[in-house]
Design an enzyme around this catalytic site. Structure first.
Site, PDB file in Angstrom:
ATOM      1  N   ASP A   1     -28.921  36.798  12.840  1.00 51.37           N
ATOM      2  CA  ASP A   1     -28.449  35.893  11.775  1.00 51.37           C
ATOM      3  C   ASP A   1     -27.201  35.110  12.116  1.00 51.37           C
ATOM      4  O   ASP A   1     -26.813  34.217  11.373  1.00 51.37           O
ATOM      5  CB  ASP A   1     -28.147  36.706  10.509  1.00 51.37           C
ATOM      6  CG  ASP A   1     -26.860  37.497  10.659  1.00 51.37           C
ATOM      7  OD1 ASP A   1     -26.699  38.193  11.691  1.00 51.37           O
ATOM      8  OD2 ASP A   1     -25.996  37.409   9.770  1.00 51.37           O
TER       9      ASP A   1
ATOM     10  N   ASP B   1     -25.920  43.521  11.788  1.00 51.31           N
ATOM     11  CA  ASP B   1     -25.362  43.029  10.517  1.00 51.31           C
ATOM     12  C   ASP B   1     -26.006  41.718  10.085  1.00 51.31           C
ATOM     13  O   ASP B   1     -26.090  40.761  10.850  1.00 51.31           O
ATOM     14  CB  ASP B   1     -23.847  42.817  10.668  1.00 51.31           C
ATOM     15  CG  ASP B   1     -23.114  44.131  10.751  1.00 51.31           C
ATOM     16  OD1 ASP B   1     -22.865  44.743   9.706  1.00 51.31           O
ATOM     17  OD2 ASP B   1     -22.812  44.564  11.885  1.00 51.31           O
TER      18      ASP B   1
ATOM     19  N   ASP C   1     -30.678  42.111  15.961  1.00 44.69           N
ATOM     20  CA  ASP C   1     -29.258  42.149  15.626  1.00 44.69           C
ATOM     21  C   ASP C   1     -29.080  43.170  14.490  1.00 44.69           C
ATOM     22  O   ASP C   1     -30.071  43.559  13.854  1.00 44.69           O
ATOM     23  CB  ASP C   1     -28.870  40.728  15.185  1.00 44.69           C
ATOM     24  CG  ASP C   1     -27.526  40.647  14.530  1.00 44.69           C
ATOM     25  OD1 ASP C   1     -26.559  41.120  15.142  1.00 44.69           O
ATOM     26  OD2 ASP C   1     -27.438  40.116  13.400  1.00 44.69           O
TER      27      ASP C   1
HETATM   28  O1  LIG Z   1     -23.769  41.296  15.957  1.00 45.97           O
HETATM   29  P1  LIG Z   1     -23.774  41.897  14.591  1.00 45.97           P
HETATM   30  O2  LIG Z   1     -24.444  43.239  14.536  1.00 45.97           O
HETATM   31  O3  LIG Z   1     -24.335  40.943  13.565  1.00 45.97           O
HETATM   32  O4  LIG Z   1     -22.232  42.119  14.250  1.00 45.97           O
HETATM   33  C1  LIG Z   1     -21.384  41.020  13.943  1.00 45.97           C
HETATM   34  C2  LIG Z   1     -20.222  41.515  13.132  1.00 45.97           C
HETATM   35  O5  LIG Z   1     -20.801  42.242  12.046  1.00 45.97           O
HETATM   36  C3  LIG Z   1     -19.925  42.944  11.187  1.00 45.97           C
HETATM   37  O6  LIG Z   1     -19.235  42.022  10.375  1.00 45.97           O
HETATM   38  C4  LIG Z   1     -20.086  41.303   9.496  1.00 45.97           C
HETATM   39  O7  LIG Z   1     -20.744  42.215   8.602  1.00 45.97           O
HETATM   40  C5  LIG Z   1     -19.853  42.939   7.709  1.00 45.97           C
HETATM   41  C6  LIG Z   1     -20.690  43.925   6.911  1.00 45.97           C
HETATM   42  O8  LIG Z   1     -21.710  43.291   6.214  1.00 45.97           O
HETATM   43  C7  LIG Z   1     -19.095  41.933   6.828  1.00 45.97           C
HETATM   44  O9  LIG Z   1     -18.205  42.613   5.962  1.00 45.97           O
HETATM   45  C8  LIG Z   1     -18.320  40.963   7.734  1.00 45.97           C
HETATM   46  O10 LIG Z   1     -17.684  39.977   6.946  1.00 45.97           O
HETATM   47  C9  LIG Z   1     -19.264  40.277   8.727  1.00 45.97           C
HETATM   48  O11 LIG Z   1     -18.543  39.475   9.643  1.00 45.97           O
HETATM   49  C10 LIG Z   1     -18.970  43.804  11.968  1.00 45.97           C
HETATM   50  O12 LIG Z   1     -18.073  44.423  11.086  1.00 45.97           O
HETATM   51  C11 LIG Z   1     -18.259  43.019  13.035  1.00 45.97           C
HETATM   52  O13 LIG Z   1     -17.414  43.843  13.802  1.00 45.97           O
HETATM   53  C12 LIG Z   1     -19.315  42.413  13.958  1.00 45.97           C
HETATM   54  O14 LIG Z   1     -18.686  41.671  14.981  1.00 45.97           O
END
Ligand SMILES: O=P(O)(O)OC[C@H]1O[C@H](O[C@H]2O[C@H](CO)[C@@H](O)[C@H](O)[C@H]2O)[C@H](O)[C@@H](O)[C@@H]1O
Length: 386
Positions: A329, A128, A126
């Site tokens: 995560d 983020d 993954d």
């Molecule tokens: O599947 P992932 O790669 O884990 O993406 C899931 C979401 O991640 C991002 O949002 C998350 O991370 C951001 C940066 O650290 C944070 O600001 C936010 O609050 C989190 O939800 C991304 O911006 C989303 O579009 C994804 O869906």
């Protein structure tokens, strides 16, 4: 996230599942949307979602909704192991107890490798919260150059895919390694590395050109939803424009509405705006992750399906000598953990979490720095085999 029995409970369950705008809070285990509601309509992927006449605020008791939104991202005092607070001793003990059920993939590395011996590892990561730390500003979620090197090295030895909720382009921009497989939009947009052709018996591919002008294969399971997604994106930007701190992110086949930087008193307003927009779109549904509401097509496709798809396309499915490992995560990663736990492609889910959570993963890692250690350990292990 949904806290099982109030805020004091140390073990968290997954967030309530929100189906389209007619929201239902489900207290059961994850992931509710890959359930028996799936029907074959469109490409065999379209899901039917039970409908109710009312919206988010009507359906979800305000407290449960707010609890879930609050719990979807714990306070730094809980998650940051370097930031010791008065309840740290308890938190630490609870975490250690939790790791009895979800052992650290670092401390049990030898054990994992004893299973991996003689097998081909396929690695799914993954983005983020796994390769990059969670930060306030989604556009600034950069991965470190050390992490990039660790991913690059591991990909020399094992087929490696990044599976993200982000758009494929965005995650590619962050990671910048052309030798990887990328699955953006929660797996709805899959790309092979340049020069490697992917084939799948059920899904057709398109050939595209990457940034270096080389051919890549794309598998896009939700293309027909693009005009709708674009329309909804515009409406969401417009309807939330007066709420300070909201960020609407275009994830191509999905949309994220971030409320991390919105004052808590306005969270229900964010939810209401989203509900108002998508209530007229029966082919869209709503889920949520870490301080983010995610709008996506109602198709029977998720990160778990993407993992299965990649294993099949790579000729690595149903093989006794393959060990898939998925590191993630967030709640959307649970679909992949479940596939590896229960499906024919047995493997290991590794949950990245600094606090106890109920999960379908087998192992745990505390944070992205431990993920990097794990990747390095995989490389060292592989090299030691000669
Ligand atoms: O599947 P992932 O790669 O884990 O993406 C899931 C979401 O991640 C991002 O949002 C998350 O991370 C951001 C940066 O650290 C944070 O600001 C936010 O609050 C989190 O939800 C991304 O911006 C989303 O579009 C994804 O869906």
């Amino acid at each position: 996230m949904d806290i099982k029995s109030g805020h004091s409970s140390p073990v968290m369950t997954d967030s309530p599942q929100i189906s389209n705008s007619r929201l239902t809070v489900r207290q059961s285990r994850l992931p509710p949307y890959s359930s028996a509601t799936a029907v074959s309509q469109n490409n065999n992927l379209l899901l039917t979602v039970p409908r109710k006449k009312t919206g988010i605020i009507d359906d979800v008791k305000a407290n449960a909704w707010l609890d879930a939104m609050i719990a979807s991202s714990p306070t730094p005092a809980i998650v940051n192991k370097d930031n010791i607070s008065s309840s740290d001793a308890t938190t630490d003990m609870t975490y250690r107890e939790w790791t009895v059920k979800y052992p650290s993939a670092l401390t049990t590395f030898e054990k994992i490798m004893s299973v991996a011996k003689g097998k081909r590892i396929a690695l799914f990561l993954d983005y983020d919260g796994t390769l990059s730390p969670i930060v306030e500003e989604p556009d600034a979620a950069y991965m470190s150059s050390d992490m990039r090197t660790a991913v690059q090295n591991v990909a020399k030895y094992f087929p490696t895919a990044i599976i993200s909720g982000r758009s494929r382009d965005k995650v590619y921009e962050f990671v910048g390694l052309s030798e990887l497989y990328y699955a953006g939009s929660h797996g709805m947009d899959i790309m092979s590395p340049a020069g490697e052709s992917l084939n799948h018996k059920h899904l057709s591919r398109t050939v595209s050109i990457n940034e270096q002008g080389k051919d890549v294969n794309l598998f896009q399971t939700a293309s027909e939803f693009l005009p709708m997604i674009d329309k909804v994106l515009c409406s969401l930007v417009e309807s939330t424009k007066d709420i300070k701190g909201v960020k609407v992110e275009d994830n191509r086949f999905c949309i994220s509405v971030h409320y991390r930087n919105v004052e808590e008193k306005n969270w229900t307003l964010v939810a209401q705006c989203v509900d108002d927009v998508i209530r007229t779109y029966p082919k869209l549904r709503l889920t949520y992750g870490r301080k983010v509401l995610e709008i996506r097509p109602v198709i029977d496709w998720d990160k778990g399906k993407a993992v299965t798809f990649l294993l099949e396309s790579l000729g690595l499915n149903n093989c006794e000598d393959v060990l898939p490992i998925y590191v993630g995560d967030d709640r959307t990663d649970e679909d992949a953990f479940k596939v590896l736990r229960d499906g024919p492609n047995h493997g290991y889910g590794v949950l990245v979490s600094a606090m106890p959570k109920v999960s379908n993963a087998f192992y745990s890692l505390r944070d992205p720095s431990e993920v990097m250690e794990f990747l390095k350990a995989l490389v060292t292990w592989k090299r030691s085999l000669g």
